[in-house]
Structures are given as C-alpha cells and as structure tokens.
Design a protein around this motif. Structure first.
Motif, short mmCIF file in Angstrom:
data_model
loop_
_atom_site.label_atom_id
_atom_site.label_comp_id
_atom_site.label_asym_id
_atom_site.label_seq_id
_atom_site.Cartn_x
_atom_site.Cartn_y
_atom_site.Cartn_z
N THR A 1 3.81 -2.43 -8.72
CA THR A 1 2.48 -2.06 -8.25
C THR A 1 1.98 -2.72 -7.12
O THR A 1 2.52 -3.59 -6.75
N GLU B 1 -8.93 -0.14 -2.70
CA GLU B 1 -9.83 0.81 -3.31
C GLU B 1 -9.25 1.26 -4.66
O GLU B 1 -8.12 1.76 -4.86
N PRO B 2 -10.05 1.54 -5.59
CA PRO B 2 -9.58 2.07 -6.88
C PRO B 2 -9.10 3.50 -6.83
O PRO B 2 -8.45 4.23 -7.65
N SER B 3 -9.76 4.12 -5.85
CA SER B 3 -9.66 5.61 -5.72
C SER B 3 -8.55 5.95 -4.75
O SER B 3 -8.70 5.61 -3.70
N THR C 1 -2.53 -7.47 -3.89
CA THR C 1 -3.32 -7.82 -2.71
C THR C 1 -3.66 -9.55 -2.56
O THR C 1 -4.52 -10.09 -1.73
N ASN D 1 0.89 -1.18 0.03
CA ASN D 1 0.20 0.19 0.14
C ASN D 1 0.93 1.09 -0.16
O ASN D 1 1.96 1.21 -0.27
N GLN E 1 -8.75 5.63 -0.53
CA GLN E 1 -7.57 4.62 0.17
C GLN E 1 -6.78 5.34 0.94
O GLN E 1 -6.39 5.03 2.21
N TRP F 1 -3.99 -1.99 -0.50
CA TRP F 1 -4.78 -0.93 -1.21
C TRP F 1 -5.63 -1.66 -2.29
O TRP F 1 -5.52 -2.36 -3.26
#
Length: 237
Positions: free
Chosen positions: A131, A172-174, A134, A60, A178, A170
């Motif tokens: 990147t 959340e796409p936003s 998860t 994250n 996040q 991480w």
C-alpha cells in the motif's frame, strides 16, 4: 482510449507481442509525462542487463507510470482491474499480469504468479509495502516476493522513488480527490535511485537489505529538498 483503439486495429493485421505492447506503453508514458509535467530531476544508478525482481517503495497512484518510464517490466494487479473499460485491456496488453484471487488464497495466488513470471526469465516490478506510505521511511515489507526470488536465484534490485511535495503523496482517503489533486498539479518533481542487484538464497535477508537501502536513499533525498517528514506533520517545500 485513442492509443488502445489504434493499437487494436493494427493487431488485426500484425499479431500482438509483448515487445509491441511495451512499445505502446512507452509511447503512452512519454505523452503522460508531458501532460502531467513529471520531472525526473535526479536518477542515480543503472539498470542491470539481466532479468531481475525490482522492488520499489510505494507513494501514490502515478508510481507505476514512473516505473514504466524507466523499465520495461511486468506488473501484478488484482483481477478486478481487468473489468475496467479500456484500462483493463490496455494494461493487459502492455505488461500487467492479473491475479485472480479470493480472500482464502490471495497471497498464494500472487506468489505463484510472481514465481512463474520470474522463472520464465521476465523482469517484474513489485511494491512490497502493499500500500502507499507517507512516512519518512518505508512501512512494513511483505516477504513473499523476496522468498520467490531467493528460491529461483533471481537478483533483487531495490529502487527508491520520492516526490518533492506533500501533495504528491497519497494523503486523501478519497480516490477521486487524490486523482484530482495529483493530475491537476502543474508539475511533479521526482528523484530515483537504483541500487545494485542483491543475490541471496534467503528471502528475509533480501527483504531487510532492500528496505535498508531504500530507506537510506529516501533520507538522502529529503536532505536536498529541505522538507519536514514524519508521522505528525508533512509540509510542502
């Protein structure tokens, strides 16, 4: 902003050095750990004395804060971050190296920067997944940093980093959502395992062994936390 403003004033009288920059970063990270209530509940292994390439799995947006807590080392970042007010300059003064790149030569620019940093005998931290992941284990590693370490004979130190709860990942796409989730938590529990340095003249060998060691560490960490991991479901313990 407060730390950086005070440091810039001091630099009018005492020239900036990376050693002073690292001290500034350590002071900020210490305060950040208290504010965010980050708990390192388990740290296995020791950092080697010689300059190394440190490869860490990416979970994250606070991973660099935790890595900066355990090691004074350089990080790579895209050049766009340099234009962010306060953050850009603060990162540059405290050990972030910006890579100016475009779509055509982004990888070659990053590899050249990594090569020059390690050739100068400086510690470097990279996230070879490129990147956040998860999954129960790591996702695909990029080989560039391992090839550069192999060509220079620089030891590679795999580090496994894991969080306890689903909300620490991480998911959340936003970015804003996040950010609010991560920085609004009452506590964040973390485990770290630092493996022995790996040395090889083959980048593929270094990459595969590093990933294998990190994956094994992650699995061991999950056992103690009784958390269900997998691609279909993640739940908090």
């Amino acid at each position: 902003m407060t730390y950086l403003s005070w440091y810039r004033i001091k630099c009018l009288f005492i020239p900036h050095t990376i050693e002073r920059g690292f001290r500034l970063r350590r002071a900020w990270v210490k305060i950040a750990f208290r504010i965010l209530n980050i708990k390192l509940i388990e740290v296995k292994g020791e950092l080697p004395p010689q300059p190394c390439l440190y490869v860490v799995n990416h979970r994250n947006l606070i991973d660099p804060v935790i890595c900066a807590h355990i090691k004074d080392a350089y990080f790579l970042s895209k050049a766009e971050v340099e234009n962010i007010p306060f953050l850009g300059k603060g990162a540059e003064l405290t050990g972030v190296i910006y890579v100016k790149r475009d779509e055509k030569d982004s990888r070659s620019a990053a590899r050249a920067t990594m090569h020059n940093t390690m050739k100068a005998g400086l510690d470097l931290i990279v996230y070879p997944e490129g990147t956040t992941g998860t999954e129960e284990k790591t996702i695909t590693f990029h080989k560039g940093s391992f090839d550069e370490a192999a060509s220079l004979g620089v030891p590679v130190v795999p580090i496994a980093l894991e969080y306890k709860n689903k909300s620490d990942l991480w998911i959340e796409p936003s970015l804003l959502k996040q950010f609010l989730i991560q920085f609004g938590k009452k506590e964040t529990q973390v485990k770290i395992e630092i493996h022995q340095p790996l040395i090889s003249d083959n980048g593929t060998t270094l990459m595969r062994k590093s990933r294998q060691l990190i994956d094994q560490s992650l699995q061991d960490m999950h056992k103690d936390w009784h958390q269900l991991w997998g691609t279909n479901e993640l739940k908090e313990s």
